[in-house]
Design a protein around this motif. Structure first.
Motif, mmCIF file in Angstrom:
data_model
loop_
_atom_site.group_PDB
_atom_site.id
_atom_site.type_symbol
_atom_site.label_atom_id
_atom_site.label_comp_id
_atom_site.label_asym_id
_atom_site.label_seq_id
_atom_site.Cartn_x
_atom_site.Cartn_y
_atom_site.Cartn_z
ATOM 1 N N HIS A 157 0.837 -1.211 0.000
ATOM 2 C CA HIS A 157 0.000 0.000 0.000
ATOM 3 C C HIS A 157 0.872 1.262 0.000
ATOM 4 O O HIS A 157 0.608 2.210 -0.748
ATOM 5 N N THR A 158 1.915 1.271 0.812
ATOM 6 C CA THR A 158 2.783 2.446 0.909
ATOM 7 C C THR A 158 3.492 2.718 -0.409
ATOM 8 O O THR A 158 3.571 3.864 -0.864
ATOM 9 N N ALA A 159 4.002 1.652 -1.043
ATOM 10 C CA ALA A 159 4.698 1.819 -2.316
ATOM 11 C C ALA A 159 3.750 2.329 -3.401
ATOM 12 O O ALA A 159 4.110 3.198 -4.206
ATOM 13 N N ALA A 160 2.515 1.802 -3.426
ATOM 14 C CA ALA A 160 1.543 2.253 -4.428
ATOM 15 C C ALA A 160 1.170 3.713 -4.206
ATOM 16 O O ALA A 160 1.070 4.502 -5.163
ATOM 17 N N LEU A 161 0.979 4.098 -2.960
ATOM 18 C CA LEU A 161 0.624 5.482 -2.644
ATOM 19 C C LEU A 161 1.731 6.436 -3.049
ATOM 20 O O LEU A 161 1.475 7.542 -3.543
ATOM 21 N N ALA A 162 2.981 6.007 -2.895
ATOM 22 C CA ALA A 162 4.110 6.849 -3.278
ATOM 23 C C ALA A 162 4.133 7.121 -4.775
ATOM 24 O O ALA A 162 4.690 8.129 -5.226
ATOM 25 N N HIS A 163 3.528 6.221 -5.561
ATOM 26 C CA HIS A 163 3.447 6.409 -7.016
ATOM 27 C C HIS A 163 2.148 7.068 -7.439
ATOM 28 O O HIS A 163 1.841 7.162 -8.629
ATOM 29 N N GLY A 164 1.340 7.479 -6.472
ATOM 30 C CA GLY A 164 0.140 8.241 -6.799
ATOM 31 C C GLY A 164 -1.090 7.421 -7.083
ATOM 32 O O GLY A 164 -2.065 7.932 -7.651
ATOM 33 N N GLY A 165 -1.075 6.129 -6.696
ATOM 34 C CA GLY A 165 -2.246 5.305 -6.965
ATOM 35 C C GLY A 165 -2.461 4.278 -5.878
ATOM 36 O O GLY A 165 -1.931 4.393 -4.777
ATOM 37 N N ALA A 166 -3.238 3.249 -6.213
ATOM 38 C CA ALA A 166 -3.563 2.178 -5.263
ATOM 39 C C ALA A 166 -3.196 0.839 -5.884
ATOM 40 O O ALA A 166 -3.081 0.713 -7.112
ATOM 41 N N VAL A 167 -3.019 -0.173 -5.035
ATOM 42 C CA VAL A 167 -2.842 -1.539 -5.532
ATOM 43 C C VAL A 167 -4.188 -2.031 -6.046
ATOM 44 O O VAL A 167 -5.182 -1.985 -5.329
ATOM 45 N N LYS A 168 -4.225 -2.494 -7.320
ATOM 46 C CA LYS A 168 -5.500 -2.845 -7.929
ATOM 47 C C LYS A 168 -5.707 -4.338 -8.144
ATOM 48 O O LYS A 168 -6.836 -4.817 -8.110
ATOM 49 N N PHE A 169 -4.656 -5.082 -8.412
ATOM 50 C CA PHE A 169 -4.808 -6.529 -8.560
ATOM 51 C C PHE A 169 -3.448 -7.204 -8.523
ATOM 52 O O PHE A 169 -2.403 -6.556 -8.658
ATOM 53 N N ALA A 170 -3.502 -8.527 -8.329
ATOM 54 C CA ALA A 170 -2.314 -9.379 -8.479
ATOM 55 C C ALA A 170 -2.532 -10.255 -9.704
ATOM 56 O O ALA A 170 -3.605 -10.844 -9.873
ATOM 57 N N TYR A 171 -1.509 -10.327 -10.559
ATOM 58 C CA TYR A 171 -1.599 -11.146 -11.775
ATOM 59 C C TYR A 171 -0.512 -12.209 -11.748
ATOM 60 O O TYR A 171 0.654 -11.901 -11.444
ATOM 61 N N LEU A 172 -0.874 -13.445 -12.092
ATOM 62 C CA LEU A 172 0.131 -14.494 -12.229
ATOM 63 C C LEU A 172 -0.405 -15.631 -13.087
ATOM 64 O O LEU A 172 -1.625 -15.784 -13.274
ATOM 65 N N SER A 173 0.529 -16.410 -13.630
ATOM 66 C CA SER A 173 0.215 -17.643 -14.343
ATOM 67 C C SER A 173 0.733 -18.788 -13.485
ATOM 68 O O SER A 173 1.932 -19.068 -13.474
ATOM 69 N N PRO A 174 -0.138 -19.465 -12.726
ATOM 70 C CA PRO A 174 0.349 -20.376 -11.690
ATOM 71 C C PRO A 174 0.790 -21.752 -12.170
ATOM 72 O O PRO A 174 1.475 -22.465 -11.436
ATOM 73 N N ASP A 175 0.401 -22.147 -13.372
ATOM 74 C CA ASP A 175 0.732 -23.485 -13.859
ATOM 75 C C ASP A 175 1.648 -23.409 -15.075
ATOM 76 O O ASP A 175 1.252 -22.906 -16.130
ATOM 77 N N PHE A 176 2.903 -23.897 -14.918
ATOM 78 C CA PHE A 176 3.851 -23.990 -16.033
ATOM 79 C C PHE A 176 3.983 -22.639 -16.737
ATOM 80 O O PHE A 176 3.842 -22.511 -17.947
ATOM 81 N N ALA A 177 4.297 -21.644 -15.943
ATOM 82 C CA ALA A 177 4.178 -20.247 -16.362
ATOM 83 C C ALA A 177 5.010 -19.927 -17.588
ATOM 84 O O ALA A 177 6.090 -20.469 -17.797
ATOM 85 N N ASN A 178 4.480 -19.044 -18.372
ATOM 86 C CA ASN A 178 5.224 -18.367 -19.424
ATOM 87 C C ASN A 178 5.822 -17.104 -18.782
ATOM 88 O O ASN A 178 5.065 -16.237 -18.340
#
Length: 404
Positions: A157-178
């Motif tokens: 939260h602190t890092a996002a606020l320092a960049h002028g916004g909010a944390v909006k989502f987490a993205y990942l490819s959990p199986d055999f990722a590209n």
């Protein structure tokens, strides 16, 4: 002459060419052994099944609907098939929780549009799928690294606020990722859901390679775990993105999103404004082939890709010099190689194509901050076993010469 750069929107400055799409042009050169494109082998496409499907769709009473405008949510018989298929993975949902897109790449673009305002933060793995970064970049986000030990919700939260916004989502490819080929362990999936709960954000689960497991024990999708924890898909925060591109045919551009209905309703509005609906005839053909041939097709490609993966891992053991490391994926299409730090993979690619006639993707493309210049991605999906042996031997010889 109009100064186009002056009138482009600010977001256009963050649009970059895909290194991978550019490298695909090398596939047209017959003397190049390419481990670059993470694409299915066209020799394994169920061509006869699709020929039959299109013939039936266009030769019977469905011809008019196949060529007509359709609903934005997607072809109902295809969504019913997906409902049954997803249930086998523990994803219990209604067809109204399923939304058809023009490939899962369109899903990522829509999700970026739905969640990101300029200056917001997206949490991504490092490295992560290049296509996701391209989809999100147009909406001017910042990126923070997902999966770092000892990171607290407050620190994000602190890092996002320092960049002028909010944390909006987490993205990942959990199986055999590209690009890495790695799989997120069960306990790590639970920790991610706990983190997302504490941050009050959604999780975007990119499941493009879900069906391409060759060995090891299957891990439930994050959405399935979320449903088990929450009691209903309507109470979950996970957005599951799937595709038929890696199993049936990428050229038809049929993907899908599975999520709680409030998310689906917003995505439908975005699609109505963008392209109205995905191709009706292609959705009908996919439904036809999936209903009759999906299990046999998946079994066929698993057998072929497993043999190629094994050939690549064995060739790497034989030919890579000391100081080089690589992942050992249980599925998917990729092996991730870490070179000694003195080697820059982008410079190595130029020499490799020129002198050894071997192509790969430099790893920097998969990092939001363009770090880790000493990494590269190898794809085994479109190379025969003799080609893999020859290409890895050539590449190992070149890397060894760089170190001497």
């Amino acid at each position: 002459m109009l100064d186009w750069d002056h009138v482009f929107a600010r977001r256009a400055e963050r649009m970059r060419a895909s290194e991978i799409r550019e490298l695909l042009k090398l596939l047209d050169q017959p003397d190049i052994i390419s481990f670059a494109g993470g694409i299915p082998d066209p020799a394994l496409f169920p061509t006869d099944a699709f020929r039959e499907a299109y013939s039936e769709c266009l030769g019977g009473g469905d011809a008019a609907s196949g060529l007509q405008y359709s609903v934005s949510e997607g072809y109902r018989p295809l969504r019913y098939w997906l409902q049954r298929e997803l249930g086998q993975f523990g994803i219990s949902c209604d067809i109204d929780n399923i939304f058809i897109t023009s490939g899962s790449q369109q899903a990522l673009d829509y999700l970026g549009k739905l969640f990101l305002s300029a200056g917001d933060t997206a949490l991504v793995t490092s490295p992560t799928y290049l296509g996701a970064l391209q989809a999100f970049n147009a909406y001017e986000p910042n990126y923070d690294q997902l999966g770092v030990a000892n990171r607290t919700p407050e620190s994000y939260h602190t890092a996002a606020l320092a960049h002028g916004g909010a944390v909006k989502f987490a993205y990942l490819s959990p199986d055999f990722a590209n690009p890495t080929g790695e799989t997120v362990r069960l306990e790590e999936r639970h920790r991610l859901l706990t983190l997302a709960d504490e941050l009050e954000i959604p999780v975007i689960e990119d499941a493009a390679y879900q069906h391409l497991r060759y060995d090891g024990e299957a891990v439930p999708p994050i959405l399935a775990l979320d449903i088990a924890r929450s009691g209903s898909i309507e109470e979950t925060r996970t957005i599951y993105c799937g595709s038929f591109s890696k199993t049936l045919a990428p050229g038809l551009r049929v993907g899908y999103v599975v999520a709680a209905k409030p998310v689906i309703r917003k995505l439908v509005l975005i699609k109505q404004a963008a392209d109205l609906h995905s191709s009706s005839i292609n959705q009908m053909a996919i439904a036809h082939v999936a209903e009759r041939h999906f299990e046999a097709q998946v079994a066929k490609i698993r057998q072929a890709y497993r043999a190629r993966r094994d050939a690549m891992l064995a060739a790497l053991e034989r030919h890579m010099p000391t100081g080089t490391d690589w992942t050992r994926p249980e599925g998917g299409m990729f092996v991730w190689v870490t070179l000694p730090e003195v080697i820059d993979a982008t410079a190595l690619l130029s020499r490799s194509v020129k002198t050894e006639k071997v192509a790969f993707v430099p790893g920097q493309a998969f990092f939001a901050d363009r770090s880790s210049a000493n990494t590269l991605r190898l794809s085994f999906s479109c190379a025969s076993e003799p080609m893999i042996e020859d290409g890895i031997q050539r590449l190992g010889r070149l890397i060894a010469s760089e170190l001497s």
